[in-house]
Design an enzyme around this catalytic site. Structure first.
Site, PDB file in Angstrom:
ATOM      1  CG  ASP B  14      -1.425   1.052   1.343  1.00  0.00           C
ATOM      2  OD1 ASP B  14      -2.753   1.552   0.552  1.00  0.00           O
ATOM      3  OD2 ASP B  14      -2.002   1.650   2.385  1.00  0.00           O
ATOM      4  CB  SER B  15       0.310   4.566  -0.817  1.00  0.00           C
ATOM      5  OG  SER B  15      -0.553   4.697   0.239  1.00  0.00           O
ATOM      6  CB  CYS B  77      -3.123   0.816  -2.803  1.00  0.00           C
ATOM      7  SG  CYS B  77      -3.216   2.571  -2.883  1.00  0.00           S
ATOM      8  CB  THR B  79      -4.643   5.504  -5.602  1.00  0.00           C
ATOM      9  OG1 THR B  79      -5.690   5.958  -4.502  1.00  0.00           O
ATOM     10  CG2 THR B  79      -4.592   6.269  -6.539  1.00  0.00           C
ATOM     11  CD  GLU B 156      -2.348   8.917   6.995  1.00  0.00           C
ATOM     12  OE1 GLU B 156      -1.412   9.008   7.330  1.00  0.00           O
ATOM     13  OE2 GLU B 156      -2.175   7.384   6.317  1.00  0.00           O
ATOM     14  CB  CYS B 188      -9.573   4.702   0.413  1.00  0.00           C
ATOM     15  SG  CYS B 188      -8.175   5.075   1.352  1.00  0.00           S
ATOM     16  CG  HIS B 190      -6.013   5.538   4.820  1.00  0.00           C
ATOM     17  ND1 HIS B 190      -5.502   5.315   4.045  1.00  0.00           N
ATOM     18  CD2 HIS B 190      -5.313   6.156   6.282  1.00  0.00           C
ATOM     19  CE1 HIS B 190      -4.179   5.764   4.217  1.00  0.00           C
ATOM     20  NE2 HIS B 190      -3.783   5.994   5.696  1.00  0.00           N
TER      21      HIS B 190
END
Lengths: 273, 273
Positions: B14-15, B77, B79, B156, B188, B190
């Protein structure tokens, strides 16, 4: 170290678009100077990354700017100024200035009661660099610092006068305000775009210090001292923009911040430097 | 293509930290499988960067995971799944699965009225990949998509049940809610951490689809089909974490998301891959 060419451009860099607020001040104060700007848009933001990583990124960008034959480098990013400037300046053959020292100096000039507030990214606040610089010159001054991690995202969403931004500013600034500061350093290049809202939250008596303006003055002083002010004929593009991601999204912000429309940005594979 | 080793680990990337929500589901559903996780914390976030850059980053990470002899790769991820998976999978000698297809499939199973909401990063929304996948299977379905660029920063900052997050959710979800969707894809990694708040904003009748769980199911199906389920003796560390920035800040989030405490993350110079 080879002698720098007075008619070479000034190099300016930031993690992304925020450093354009510094470019804007340089354009106003030094309208003849050609500028090369690099925005590290493929790796933005820097504010919550480690010192080690920020130093590596700053070295790569400095190498790129030197390849463009800049005569001086402005680190237009508080996090990079705090974490990387002192680490890399000795190995760079042109003068480098950051935004922290000019900002700290301006705050010291502005305060009357010796109580100074500071807001910035996690990295800038954790480095304690503003506090160190101010307390070296004025050991009796008190610095009240607060990281504001959401501000960069809020600015990049153009939420400059928004209920959510106002709530967050109220939270972030609460302790600083209660400490009775008369001066607040905007320790991140994105924050000057929030000035009206921050002034409203802090109250009209508090002086907001924008290091961008002080940095432009510092650059003028440096160029004068070294005999490096531009004195030639303008040839080619005066302002050139480079980014590490594709230039598409950069455009909107550049047009928003800068006082004039300038050419398209060019993409650079920065990790190769 | 060389035959993959069933006792090799699964690679997940993931990013940044968000993909750990996928790791969590894999740990629950496939408790015997060893996992290697890579979080690109030196270049996070991906959501507002270009396709070209996301492809380059995903290739580098895939090269790193292959060097670790993974038997399959999960692109945890949205994206990267949207922008890079189809571009790179043919050149990769192990199976790769993303989070988009499982998420789209689950939404199609969940909806009763054919009206599906989707939230994600700018990149995921602009790729239209969820819409394409759903409309290929169900041409009559309507997809209502909305980018929520602030959500990653809010998660975050652990602002999972916060007034500001609630205001932003109200804004972002307004049109989707008005469209009368009965299903909302959390596009996403998150966003599952915001589930309680999103459920509250959308109302109890709307099904929230978390692609992480569906992805773990997809992985199990793939490993079964290829005869790649782990059947050996556990030797060494079962779960290994790698990051591109220093591991310090990763720790807190990993402890927060994962059901068990695992070893320290190791830093990798990912741009060298």
């Amino acid at each position: 170290m080879t002698a720098a060419d007075a008619n070479a451009p000034v190099g300016v860099f930031d993690s992304g678009v925020g450093g354009l607020t510094v470019v804007r001040e340089i354009m106003k104060l030094l309208p003849d100077e050609p500028i090369i700007y690099f925005g590290d848009t493929a790796r933005v933001p820097y504010g919550n990354k480690s010192q080690e990583t920020i130093i590596r990124y700053s070295r790569q960008i400095t190498n790129f700017l030197l390849e463009q034959h800049v005569k001086a480098i402005v680190v237009a990013c508080n996090t990079a100024s705090a974490y990387a400037l002192e680490e890399i300046r000795d190995s760079v053959p042109v003068d480098m200035i950051g935004v922290v020292k000019p900002g700290a100096y301006a705050a010291c000039q502005a305060t009357r009661n010796g109580r100074v507030g500071l807001i910035g990214t996690e990295g800038t606040i954790q480095s304690h660099i503003y506090s160190k610089m101010i307390r070296e010159a004025y050991p009796d001054y008190h610095i009240y610092a607060q990281a504001c991690p959401l501000f960069v995202s809020l600015v990049e969403e153009y939420m400059l006068d928004d209920e959510v931004t106002r709530i967050m500013a109220g939270r972030y600034l609460k302790n600083i305000k209660q400490a009775g500061v008369d001066t607040l350093i905007l320790g991140c290049t994105h924050y000057p775009l929030l000035s009206p809202l921050l002034q409203e939250v802090m109250g009209g008596d508090v002086t907001l210090v924008n290091p961008a303006y002080e940095t432009a003055k510092g650059l003028r002083k440096l160029l004068d001292k070294k005999g490096l002010r531009f004195h030639g004929e303008s040839t080619g593009e005066k302002y050139r923009l480079f980014v590490s991601d594709t230039p598409k999204q950069f455009r909107k912000f550049a047009d928003y911040i800068l006082p004039c429309t300038i050419g398209e940005a060019t993409q650079v594979m920065i990790e190769a430097y």
